[in-house]
Design a protein around this motif. Structure first.
Motif, PDB file in Angstrom:
ATOM      1  N   VAL A 261       0.556  -1.063  -0.166  1.00 47.75           N
ATOM      2  CA  VAL A 261      -0.283  -0.087   0.032  1.00 47.75           C
ATOM      3  C   VAL A 261       0.581   0.628   0.400  1.00 47.75           C
ATOM      4  N   PRO A 262       0.258   2.406  -0.500  1.00 48.22           N
ATOM      5  CA  PRO A 262       0.655   2.908  -0.250  1.00 48.22           C
ATOM      6  C   PRO A 262       0.989   4.006   0.768  1.00 48.22           C
ATOM      7  N   GLY A 263       2.450   5.377   1.066  1.00 48.04           N
ATOM      8  CA  GLY A 263       2.730   5.309   2.588  1.00 48.04           C
ATOM      9  C   GLY A 263       1.699   6.122   3.639  1.00 48.04           C
ATOM     10  N   HIS A 264       0.506   6.688   2.969  1.00 50.97           N
ATOM     11  CA  HIS A 264      -0.333   7.414   3.921  1.00 50.97           C
ATOM     12  C   HIS A 264      -1.279   6.077   4.490  1.00 50.97           C
ATOM     13  N   MET A 265      -1.369   4.974   3.569  1.00 53.92           N
ATOM     14  CA  MET A 265      -2.274   3.648   4.683  1.00 53.92           C
ATOM     15  C   MET A 265      -1.545   2.933   4.797  1.00 53.92           C
ATOM     16  N   LEU A 266      -0.068   2.894   5.810  1.00 58.34           N
ATOM     17  CA  LEU A 266       0.651   2.609   6.464  1.00 58.34           C
ATOM     18  C   LEU A 266       0.682   3.219   8.188  1.00 58.34           C
ATOM     19  N   GLY A 267       0.156   2.062   9.128  1.00 56.54           N
ATOM     20  CA  GLY A 267       0.067   2.656  10.566  1.00 56.54           C
ATOM     21  C   GLY A 267       0.033   0.896  11.022  1.00 56.54           C
TER      22      GLY A 267
ATOM     23  N   VAL B 108       0.053 -12.745   7.688  1.00 52.57           N
ATOM     24  CA  VAL B 108      -0.318 -11.391   6.966  1.00 52.57           C
ATOM     25  C   VAL B 108       0.721 -10.267   7.623  1.00 52.57           C
ATOM     26  N   GLU B 109       0.907  -9.600   6.226  1.00 52.00           N
ATOM     27  CA  GLU B 109       1.969  -8.541   7.109  1.00 52.00           C
ATOM     28  C   GLU B 109       0.990  -6.961   5.067  1.00 52.00           C
ATOM     29  N   THR B 110       2.046  -5.900   5.937  1.00 50.86           N
ATOM     30  CA  THR B 110       1.559  -4.498   4.794  1.00 50.86           C
ATOM     31  C   THR B 110       3.404  -4.664   4.934  1.00 50.86           C
ATOM     32  N   ARG B 111       3.268  -3.742   3.588  1.00 52.68           N
ATOM     33  CA  ARG B 111       4.602  -3.571   3.096  1.00 52.68           C
ATOM     34  C   ARG B 111       3.665  -2.317   1.971  1.00 52.68           C
ATOM     35  N   TRP B 112       4.967  -0.858   2.172  1.00 50.14           N
ATOM     36  CA  TRP B 112       4.792   0.745   1.753  1.00 50.14           C
ATOM     37  C   TRP B 112       4.720   0.230   0.831  1.00 50.14           C
TER      38      TRP B 112
END
Length: 323
Positions: free
Chosen positions: A15-21, A45-49
């Motif tokens: 996801v783009p940076g503004h969706m990271l948290g 499950v993990e999220t990355r920039w």
């Protein structure tokens, strides 16, 4: 970093940076639902920039990857993005919008069940038109215009529009003005993007007789329109629920049920064709949204994503997902 297996393949959300948290609250609803669903089945499950350069060069990977607004072709990747209207999303092996697999797919109106298509179309027309819903926020106030207008929807400059357009928006607008005949032209700027030719077009439009610049609710504009013109705006699909045809001046996966003008000189002919042709709106919407996209409100959302990965040859049993 997430509940689930500590080793073995998992699901990675790019996801783009503004969706990271840390709490994932900024993730799109689709990703939040899928993250919860996959974790409930024991999948890490993990999220990355979203690193577009690295993703474009992706090699062997054991993980599954969902890329927000992506255009990456890889056996273990699906590209996601809002499909013009809520609650439908792309989950596509090729990309989104003009880069989606539907852009090159064959659409056969006769292959769609007419009753199912009519029911699907009517249900979403009631929701979208009846509740005046649109991809972007719209004024609540109601506006009225004379019928039979040509509606020009501007999108401004952006990387996706730059890749899709066949002409500049100023060229598109001048071609519409030259071909309008006695029809009124309604011009609406993008609610969030007034870059590129937008300012010059609006200034020019205010000088012309029979041309109205408006920020009215898109559904009030569509209700008064005989045809829409844009590079590749979501209003082309929203207009289908009003049974209003579209002229597209760029690449689009909506081209099967619209006219495409590939240069300014083709706009007049595309307008004539659009105004004189009957379009299979019900069948197309059923095919495009009903079969081609994911409805985030459906209970089988996760199973549909699993099926799409499996269709690419992914062994989902390696993630503990069978059936």
């Amino acid at each position: 970093m997430s509940p689930g297996r500590d080793a073995g393949p998992g699901l990675v959300l790019h996801v783009p940076g503004h969706m990271l948290g840390p709490d994932e609250a900024a993730l799109p609803g689709l990703f939040q639902k899928l993250a919860a669903g996959f974790r409930s089945r024991g999948v890490r499950v993990e999220t990355r920039w979203r690193d577009r350069v690295a993703l474009a060069e992706m090699g062997e990977t054991a993980d599954l990857h969902l890329i927000h607004n992506g255009a990456v072709r890889h056996p273990r990747v699906l590209n996601t993005g809002l499909a013009y209207v809520f609650p439908f999303w792309y989950c596509d092996a090729h990309g989104i919008f003009a880069d989606s697999s539907l852009a090159s797919a064959a659409f056969d109106p006769g292959a769609e069940d007419p009753e199912a298509a009519a029911s699907f179309f009517a249900a979403h027309a009631r929701r979208i038109v009846g509740q005046r819903l649109s991809r972007y926020g719209q004024p609540n106030r109601r506006a009225e215009f004379a019928g039979g207008a040509i509606a020009v929807f501007l999108q401004g400059d952006s990387e996706p529009v730059e890749r899709m357009r066949h002409m500049r928006e100023a060229e598109m607008f001048e071609a519409v003005v030259a071909a309008r005949g006695h029809r009124e032209v309604l011009v609406k700027a993008h609610p969030r993007n007034r870059s590129g030719d937008t300012g010059a077009i609006l200034e020019r439009a205010r000088e012309l007789q029979g041309v109205t610049v408006t920020d009215a609710n898109v559904h009030d504009i569509l209700a008064a329109s005989a045809v829409t013109v844009s590079i590749s705006s979501a209003t082309a699909l929203e207009g289908m629920f009003h049974r209003v045809p579209a002229v597209l001046c760029g690449r689009s996966d909506l081209h099967h049920c619209a006219e495409t003008a590939r240069d300014p000189g083709a706009v007049a002919g595309a307008l004539r064709t659009a105004l004189g042709r009957r379009y299979p709106f019900e069948a197309f919407v059923h095919w495009f949204l009903g079969a081609g996209m994911l409805n985030t409100g459906h209970d089988d959302l996760l199973d549909r994503v699993v099926a799409r990965f499996r269709a690419q040859g992914v062994d989902m049993a390696a993630l503990g997902l069978h059936g």
